[in-house]
Scaffold this motif. Structure first.
Motif, mmCIF file in Angstrom:
data_model
loop_
_atom_site.group_PDB
_atom_site.id
_atom_site.type_symbol
_atom_site.label_atom_id
_atom_site.label_comp_id
_atom_site.label_asym_id
_atom_site.label_seq_id
_atom_site.Cartn_x
_atom_site.Cartn_y
_atom_site.Cartn_z
ATOM 1 N N GLU A 27 0.809 -1.218 0.000
ATOM 2 C CA GLU A 27 0.000 0.000 0.000
ATOM 3 C C GLU A 27 0.844 1.272 0.000
ATOM 4 N N PHE A 28 1.935 1.263 0.759
ATOM 5 C CA PHE A 28 2.776 2.455 0.939
ATOM 6 C C PHE A 28 4.253 2.070 0.855
ATOM 7 N N PRO A 29 4.727 1.698 -0.328
ATOM 8 C CA PRO A 29 6.109 1.228 -0.439
ATOM 9 C C PRO A 29 7.143 2.263 -0.001
ATOM 10 N N THR A 83 2.699 -2.863 -6.642
ATOM 11 C CA THR A 83 2.584 -3.789 -7.774
ATOM 12 C C THR A 83 3.247 -3.234 -9.025
ATOM 13 N N ARG A 84 3.412 -1.923 -9.102
ATOM 14 C CA ARG A 84 4.070 -1.315 -10.267
ATOM 15 C C ARG A 84 5.501 -1.817 -10.435
ATOM 16 N N ALA A 85 6.112 -2.222 -9.353
ATOM 17 C CA ALA A 85 7.490 -2.701 -9.406
ATOM 18 C C ALA A 85 7.604 -4.093 -10.027
ATOM 19 N N TYR A 86 6.465 -4.738 -10.279
ATOM 20 C CA TYR A 86 6.488 -6.117 -10.748
ATOM 21 C C TYR A 86 6.118 -6.278 -12.214
ATOM 22 N N GLY A 87 5.957 -5.184 -12.948
ATOM 23 C CA GLY A 87 5.930 -5.283 -14.396
ATOM 24 C C GLY A 87 4.608 -5.327 -15.106
ATOM 25 N N ASP A 88 4.469 -6.301 -15.969
ATOM 26 C CA ASP A 88 3.517 -6.305 -17.079
ATOM 27 C C ASP A 88 2.048 -6.487 -16.740
ATOM 28 N N HIS A 89 1.672 -6.586 -15.526
ATOM 29 C CA HIS A 89 0.286 -6.897 -15.190
ATOM 30 C C HIS A 89 -0.558 -5.668 -14.874
#
Length: 176
Positions: A27-29, A83-89
């Protein structure tokens, strides 16, 4: 042993068990690991308040004899910035991300409680019209909120993409 699974609501936010109550990785990286447990829980509660109003039910607590013992959190990708750090999804509006499913007390792991919690989520998300659930699973340890890969594979998930030697992105097709 009396087991209940309850949706997280404004009435039971205080029941979120440790260590989940102070984990704000998804939620708050930018704050993760930099604030006290109390401050992290303050942010997590505020996230839930916003998520409940914008999305609806986005978590569950598993109680054993009225003691919060298990926890799950899920939401659309856009509500979980890490989740943005994990790419294509990114951008899959009809796919839900399961950010945590954890049985907090080790003595209750391996007896089917995690599967019961997951099945409760699957049932609800099918009813809400989601086409899939994705999560990051860990190959080498059950003692983490990501959950072990073998647990997800046993419950019908498939490997979507290798993230690194320890973590994989998994998916469960809810339409099949």
């Amino acid at each position: 042993m009396n087991v209940r699974i309850v949706n997280i609501s404004m009435l039971n936010l205080e029941d979120i068990p440790s260590p989940c109550r102070s984990c704000i990785y998804w939620e708050f990286p930018d704050l993760f690991g930099k604030v006290s447990g109390a401050e992290a829980f303050f942010h997590k509660k505020n996230w839930f308040i916003k998520a409940l109003s914008e999305f609806g039910v986005c978590g569950k607590i598993l109680y054993i004899d009225d003691l919060p013992t298990g926890y799950a959190q899920f939401a659309p990708y856009h509500m979980l910035p890490q989740t943005r750090a994990y790419g294509d999804h990114q951008g899959k509006n009809n796919v839900l991300f399961l950010s945590c499913l954890f049985i907090c007390k080790a003595e209750y792991r391996g007896i089917g409680l995690g599967s019961r919690l997951l099945k409760s989520i699957i049932f609800d998300m099918k009813a809400r019209g989601f086409s899939g659930i994705e999560t990051v699973a860990r190959r080498d340890s059950a003692n983490n909120p990501s959950g072990p890969l073998k647990f997800y594979l046993k419950n019908g998930f498939e490997i979507k993409r290798e993230l690194n030697q320890n973590f994989v992105l998994t998916i469960l097709d809810l339409k099949g």
